[in-house]
Design a protein around this motif. Structure first.
Motif, PDB file in Angstrom:
ATOM      1  N   TYR A 292       0.825  -1.206   0.000  1.00 35.98           N
ATOM      2  CA  TYR A 292       0.000   0.000   0.000  1.00 35.98           C
ATOM      3  C   TYR A 292       0.860   1.257   0.000  1.00 35.98           C
ATOM      4  CZ  TYR A 292      -3.055   3.708   1.671  1.00 35.98           C
ATOM      5  OH  TYR A 292      -3.720   4.888   1.792  1.00 35.98           O
ATOM      6  N   ALA A 293       1.878   1.289   0.865  1.00 33.59           N
ATOM      7  CA  ALA A 293       2.691   2.493   0.997  1.00 33.59           C
ATOM      8  C   ALA A 293       3.361   2.861  -0.316  1.00 33.59           C
ATOM      9  CB  ALA A 293       3.750   2.296   2.084  1.00 33.59           C
ATOM     10  N   SER A 294       3.947   1.875  -0.968  1.00 27.67           N
ATOM     11  CA  SER A 294       4.628   2.121  -2.233  1.00 27.67           C
ATOM     12  C   SER A 294       3.659   2.665  -3.277  1.00 27.67           C
ATOM     13  CB  SER A 294       5.279   0.829  -2.724  1.00 27.67           C
ATOM     14  OG  SER A 294       5.854   1.013  -3.988  1.00 27.67           O
ATOM     15  N   LYS A 295       2.511   2.027  -3.413  1.00 24.77           N
ATOM     16  CA  LYS A 295       1.536   2.448  -4.419  1.00 24.77           C
ATOM     17  C   LYS A 295       0.982   3.833  -4.105  1.00 24.77           C
ATOM     18  CE  LYS A 295       0.149  -2.322  -5.441  1.00 24.77           C
ATOM     19  NZ  LYS A 295      -0.911  -3.344  -5.280  1.00 24.77           N
ATOM     20  N   ALA A 296       0.678   4.078  -2.837  1.00 22.35           N
ATOM     21  CA  ALA A 296       0.089   5.363  -2.467  1.00 22.35           C
ATOM     22  C   ALA A 296       1.065   6.508  -2.688  1.00 22.35           C
ATOM     23  CB  ALA A 296      -0.360   5.321  -1.004  1.00 22.35           C
ATOM     24  N   ILE A 297       2.287   6.360  -2.176  1.00 24.05           N
ATOM     25  CA  ILE A 297       3.236   7.470  -2.255  1.00 24.05           C
ATOM     26  C   ILE A 297       3.632   7.741  -3.700  1.00 24.05           C
ATOM     27  CG2 ILE A 297       5.488   8.314  -1.498  1.00 24.05           C
ATOM     28  CD1 ILE A 297       5.140   6.522   1.011  1.00 24.05           C
ATOM     29  N   GLN A 298       3.875   6.690  -4.484  1.00 23.48           N
ATOM     30  CA  GLN A 298       4.195   6.924  -5.891  1.00 23.48           C
ATOM     31  C   GLN A 298       3.037   7.614  -6.607  1.00 23.48           C
ATOM     32  OE1 GLN A 298       5.708   3.648  -8.143  1.00 23.48           O
ATOM     33  NE2 GLN A 298       7.595   3.468  -6.953  1.00 23.48           N
ATOM     34  N   SER A 299       1.812   7.241  -6.284  1.00 17.05           N
ATOM     35  CA  SER A 299       0.655   7.881  -6.913  1.00 17.05           C
ATOM     36  C   SER A 299       0.566   9.352  -6.542  1.00 17.05           C
ATOM     37  CB  SER A 299      -0.634   7.158  -6.505  1.00 17.05           C
ATOM     38  OG  SER A 299      -0.654   5.838  -7.010  1.00 17.05           O
ATOM     39  N   TYR A 300       0.737   9.656  -5.261  1.00 16.44           N
ATOM     40  CA  TYR A 300       0.707  11.058  -4.834  1.00 16.44           C
ATOM     41  C   TYR A 300       1.820  11.864  -5.518  1.00 16.44           C
ATOM     42  CZ  TYR A 300      -2.491  10.024  -0.886  1.00 16.44           C
ATOM     43  OH  TYR A 300      -3.562   9.680  -0.102  1.00 16.44           O
ATOM     44  N   TYR A 301       3.010  11.294  -5.570  1.00 18.26           N
ATOM     45  CA  TYR A 301       4.146  12.012  -6.142  1.00 18.26           C
ATOM     46  C   TYR A 301       3.956  12.270  -7.635  1.00 18.26           C
ATOM     47  CZ  TYR A 301       7.235  11.649  -2.011  1.00 18.26           C
ATOM     48  OH  TYR A 301       7.813  11.793  -0.770  1.00 18.26           O
ATOM     49  N   ILE A 302       3.497  11.267  -8.356  1.00 17.17           N
ATOM     50  CA  ILE A 302       3.325  11.441  -9.800  1.00 17.17           C
ATOM     51  C   ILE A 302       2.238  12.479 -10.081  1.00 17.17           C
ATOM     52  CG2 ILE A 302       2.591  10.265 -11.920  1.00 17.17           C
ATOM     53  CD1 ILE A 302       4.030   7.739 -10.788  1.00 17.17           C
ATOM     54  N   SER A 303       1.169  12.480  -9.298  1.00 19.56           N
ATOM     55  CA  SER A 303       0.152  13.524  -9.443  1.00 19.56           C
ATOM     56  C   SER A 303       0.748  14.901  -9.160  1.00 19.56           C
ATOM     57  CB  SER A 303      -1.025  13.261  -8.500  1.00 19.56           C
ATOM     58  OG  SER A 303      -1.726  12.093  -8.867  1.00 19.56           O
ATOM     59  N   PHE A 304       1.597  14.972  -8.158  1.00 24.01           N
ATOM     60  CA  PHE A 304       2.229  16.240  -7.798  1.00 24.01           C
ATOM     61  C   PHE A 304       3.124  16.754  -8.930  1.00 24.01           C
ATOM     62  CE2 PHE A 304       5.616  18.669  -5.559  1.00 24.01           C
ATOM     63  CZ  PHE A 304       4.828  19.622  -4.921  1.00 24.01           C
ATOM     64  N   VAL A 305       3.846  15.845  -9.570  1.00 23.93           N
ATOM     65  CA  VAL A 305       4.694  16.226 -10.703  1.00 23.93           C
ATOM     66  C   VAL A 305       3.843  16.838 -11.812  1.00 23.93           C
ATOM     67  CG1 VAL A 305       6.144  15.291 -12.564  1.00 23.93           C
ATOM     68  CG2 VAL A 305       6.535  14.596 -10.197  1.00 23.93           C
ATOM     69  N   TYR A 306       2.632  16.331 -11.970  1.00 22.93           N
ATOM     70  CA  TYR A 306       1.735  16.820 -13.020  1.00 22.93           C
ATOM     71  C   TYR A 306       1.016  18.110 -12.644  1.00 22.93           C
ATOM     72  CZ  TYR A 306       1.792  13.705 -17.022  1.00 22.93           C
ATOM     73  OH  TYR A 306       2.154  13.079 -18.196  1.00 22.93           O
ATOM     74  N   THR A 307       0.558  18.209 -11.398  1.00 15.85           N
ATOM     75  CA  THR A 307      -0.371  19.294 -11.052  1.00 15.85           C
ATOM     76  C   THR A 307       0.070  20.158  -9.888  1.00 15.85           C
ATOM     77  OG1 THR A 307      -1.636  17.927  -9.501  1.00 15.85           O
ATOM     78  CG2 THR A 307      -2.273  17.818 -11.829  1.00 15.85           C
ATOM     79  N   MET A 308       1.187  19.807  -9.253  1.00 21.65           N
ATOM     80  CA  MET A 308       1.658  20.489  -8.041  1.00 21.65           C
ATOM     81  C   MET A 308       0.683  20.331  -6.871  1.00 21.65           C
ATOM     82  SD  MET A 308       3.417  23.934  -9.671  1.00 21.65           S
ATOM     83  CE  MET A 308       1.911  24.432 -10.525  1.00 21.65           C
ATOM     84  N   ASP A 309      -0.112  19.278  -6.933  1.00 23.36           N
ATOM     85  CA  ASP A 309      -1.044  18.920  -5.861  1.00 23.36           C
ATOM     86  C   ASP A 309      -1.116  17.393  -5.822  1.00 23.36           C
ATOM     87  OD1 ASP A 309      -3.249  18.235  -4.266  1.00 23.36           O
ATOM     88  OD2 ASP A 309      -4.430  19.964  -4.912  1.00 23.36           O
TER      89      ASP A 309
ATOM     90  N   ASN B  50      -3.128  15.423  -4.582  1.00 26.62           N
ATOM     91  CA  ASN B  50      -4.476  14.861  -4.636  1.00 26.62           C
ATOM     92  C   ASN B  50      -5.095  14.927  -6.027  1.00 26.62           C
ATOM     93  OD1 ASN B  50      -4.846  14.477  -1.643  1.00 26.62           O
ATOM     94  ND2 ASN B  50      -4.498  16.684  -1.666  1.00 26.62           N
ATOM     95  N   ASP B  51      -4.640  15.859  -6.840  1.00 31.27           N
ATOM     96  CA  ASP B  51      -5.254  16.138  -8.129  1.00 31.27           C
ATOM     97  C   ASP B  51      -4.936  15.025  -9.124  1.00 31.27           C
ATOM     98  OD1 ASP B  51      -6.365  17.202 -10.403  1.00 31.27           O
ATOM     99  OD2 ASP B  51      -5.360  19.147 -10.255  1.00 31.27           O
ATOM    100  N   GLY B  52      -5.929  14.191  -9.417  1.00 32.46           N
ATOM    101  CA  GLY B  52      -5.749  13.095 -10.357  1.00 32.46           C
ATOM    102  C   GLY B  52      -5.364  11.780  -9.707  1.00 32.46           C
ATOM    103  N   THR B  53      -5.193  11.772  -8.387  1.00 33.73           N
ATOM    104  CA  THR B  53      -4.830  10.544  -7.684  1.00 33.73           C
ATOM    105  C   THR B  53      -6.069   9.663  -7.492  1.00 33.73           C
ATOM    106  OG1 THR B  53      -2.978  11.580  -6.545  1.00 33.73           O
ATOM    107  CG2 THR B  53      -3.882   9.621  -5.527  1.00 33.73           C
TER     108      THR B  53
END
Length: 549
Positions: A479-496, A498-501
């Motif tokens: 869970y941790a790996s999937k969640a953090i990578q998802s948050y980070y990749i969304s952040f790279v895209y939108t600077m947020d 949560n946006d798109g996660t």
């Protein structure tokens, strides 16, 4: 497949044309790799211990199919009283090991990785990685972002990954009044900055958008991220444009530091000069530049290293020089002298355990106080260190690894020392940093976390750098790996984050009104109030101006 990508071909090599030549890369498992692309002249000979000089000559057709070289490394000290560490340090400095790890002074290179088939006009966001290693070691060789890139593609959010090679140890962070007078301080930071400038000049050819760069680092890399935000008092522009728009800091923020010509840095310089046989030279810095490689490497690595008794009392680190770093990073943050961008910052729950394995002679409070006083803060009154130690509960049930009762205390003061070192360098300094930046720029968002996903690991807990396995590589697909990578990749895209996660993961609130952390476990996450060990935090904050490394 995402519209920015073309159908994958079976070719094992690929190429990109940049102004300086044709760069030949390799293709494997859906990811293209271009390693070892030079961005500066070789910092050797007269250019050793000098700011990087931009490479303007043609590269022609350049083979970048590998991972690229490493700069000279300081895995262990070659000096000191610890026989095993000294032997290891000297063994690692041998030509054979240097060759195997491709260590060399001509190391100022970039590594670019992208989804295979990315078009040059894709304008993908860019994730710029700054490796950690205590400012003593590390290289892009160690960080293959293939799985991270593939995850982005799977989420419909492909991005370009770039890592910069910068000088470490005595090659990149030597201090001393001689270095300051020569304008040769904080060279590793200048290498990183030139790498960011290279991205602005070249990343569009790889299909990246130079206006959508997020800088990310772990440990010394995270500390470097804020240093890049604070470089030149907050000037992050190049040719009139911003070098980056967002930042991620894993385990690191500010390190309150004495100046580059202060006592600590001068002592290190004097030791290196002595070990290099340059003490009698009229110009000791010129002597270091003219020393043969092996002599200078041995001398630079003769001072205490991070994996030793002196721990995170670093021999080499960025220090204020009045120009590159106009002041101590904590002061620059407090004064708002930094490029304020949206940021994610957080820590491992047990940051200090790894750095507290070497001090088994500490058996009581007085010995713990003397250790911290003499090794870290010899210029302050001993009573100030007494106050610091007394702000921590002496019970072994209160120390780190946290929440493990009477277990894991491998010597009498281990868990208390681990708590103190983890908090002062990472966890509580992060909180103080966030309070400072929130005050300076209340409208710039930040998100913060605490990682507890390795809870139960004997002795170490969720230790420093364990996020490299979980977050960077995702070796444990939990869970941790999937969640953090998802948050980070969304952040790279939108600077947020949560946006798109995915809705599989909860909303991550900004660190603002409630000052909540997202606490990541191996199978879940929850919000955690960022108010633990408040007595220690208040003491560290009140004494920040004297607790300088």
């Amino acid at each position: 497949m995402y519209s920015a990508l073309t159908p994958l071909k079976r070719a094992t090599t690929t190429s990109v044309v940049i102004p300086q030549g044709t760069i030949i890369g390799s293709v494997s498992n859906g990811v293209e790799n271009y390693g070892g692309i030079p961005f500066a002249q070789a910092p050797e000979g007269n250019l050793r211990l000098k700011p990087p000089q931009r490479l303007n000559t043609s590269l022609g057709t350049f083979d970048a199919t590998g991972a690229g070289p490493s700069c000279p490394q300081m895995f262990f000290s070659t000096g000191g009283n610890d026989l095993l560490i000294s032997v290891l340090g000297n063994l690692i400095n041998t030509p054979l090991f240097q060759t195997v790890t491709d260590q060399r002074e001509d190391c100022l290179t970039m590594r670019v990785q992208r989804p295979a088939g990315t078009k040059s006009d894709a304008k993908l966001p860019v994730l710029f990685w700054i490796f950690g290693g205590g400012f003593e070691l590390g290289s892009p060789q160690m960080y293959d972002a293939s799985s991270l890139i593939s995850n982005g593609v799977d989420q419909g959010k492909p991005f370009i990954f770039v890592s910069v090679n910068y000088r470490t140890g005595g090659f990149g962070f030597l201090g001393g009044k001689e270095v300051l007078a020569d304008g040769a301080s904080n060279l590793g930071l200048l290498d990183q900055r030139m790498g960011l400038e290279w991205v602005q000049d070249n990343i569009a050819a790889f299909g990246g958008d130079p206006e959508k760069v997020t800088i990310w680092g772990e440990s010394a890399g995270a500390i470097s991220v804020f240093d890049q935000m604070a470089l030149y008092g907050g000037d992050n522009t190049y040719n009139g444009k911003k070098l980056f728009r967002a930042a991620i800091m894993n385990s690191g923020s500010v390190v309150p530091a004495n100046p580059v010509d202060g006592v600590q840095a001068q002592n290190i310089y004097n030791t290196v000069v002595q070990e290099a046989g340059c003490a009698s030279a009229a110009d000791t810095l010129a002597c270091l530049r003219s020393a043969d490689y092996d002599t200078f490497l041995h001398a630079a690595n003769s001072v205490p290293g991070i994996l030793s008794y002196t721990s995170v009392a670093l021999s080499y680190l960025p220090r204020p020089d009045g120009k590159v770093l106009p002041d101590s990073p904590d002061v620059l943050a407090r004064n708002g002298q930094y490029a304020a961008v949206p940021m994610i910052i957080g820590d491992q729950e047990d940051e200090g355990t790894l750095f507290s394995l070497f001090q088994s002679n500490l058996t009581n409070t007085d010995e713990l106080v003397d250790y911290i006083w003499k090794v870290f803060f010899p210029a302050v009154d001993r009573d100030d260190v007494v106050g610091l130690v007394n702000s921590y509960d002496p019970s072994i049930t209160a120390g780190s690894p946290f929440n493990t009762g009477i277990l894991n205390n491998i010597y009498p003061e281990f868990k208390r020392l681990a708590a103190i070192l983890g908090d002062m360098v990472f966890t509580l300094t992060r909180r103080i940093f966030l309070q400072t930046t929130l005050s300076a720029n209340p409208n710039v968002p930040s998100w913060s976390y605490l990682a507890s996903y390795d809870y139960g690991t004997p002795i170490l807990g969720t230790f420093h750098a364990s996020d490299i396995l979980q977050v960077f590589y995702g070796i444990l697909p939990n869970y941790a790996s999937k969640a953090i990578q998802s948050y980070y990749i969304s952040f790279v895209y939108t600077m947020d984050p949560n946006d798109g996660t995915s809705s599989d993961f909860p909303q991550w609130p900004q660190w603002k009104d409630n000052r909540d952390l997202m606490q990541f476990w191996n199978n879940k996450s929850n919000l955690l109030a960022d108010n633990f060990r408040q007595t220690a935090e208040e003491y560290i904050s009140a004494h920040a101006d004297i607790f300088l490394i």
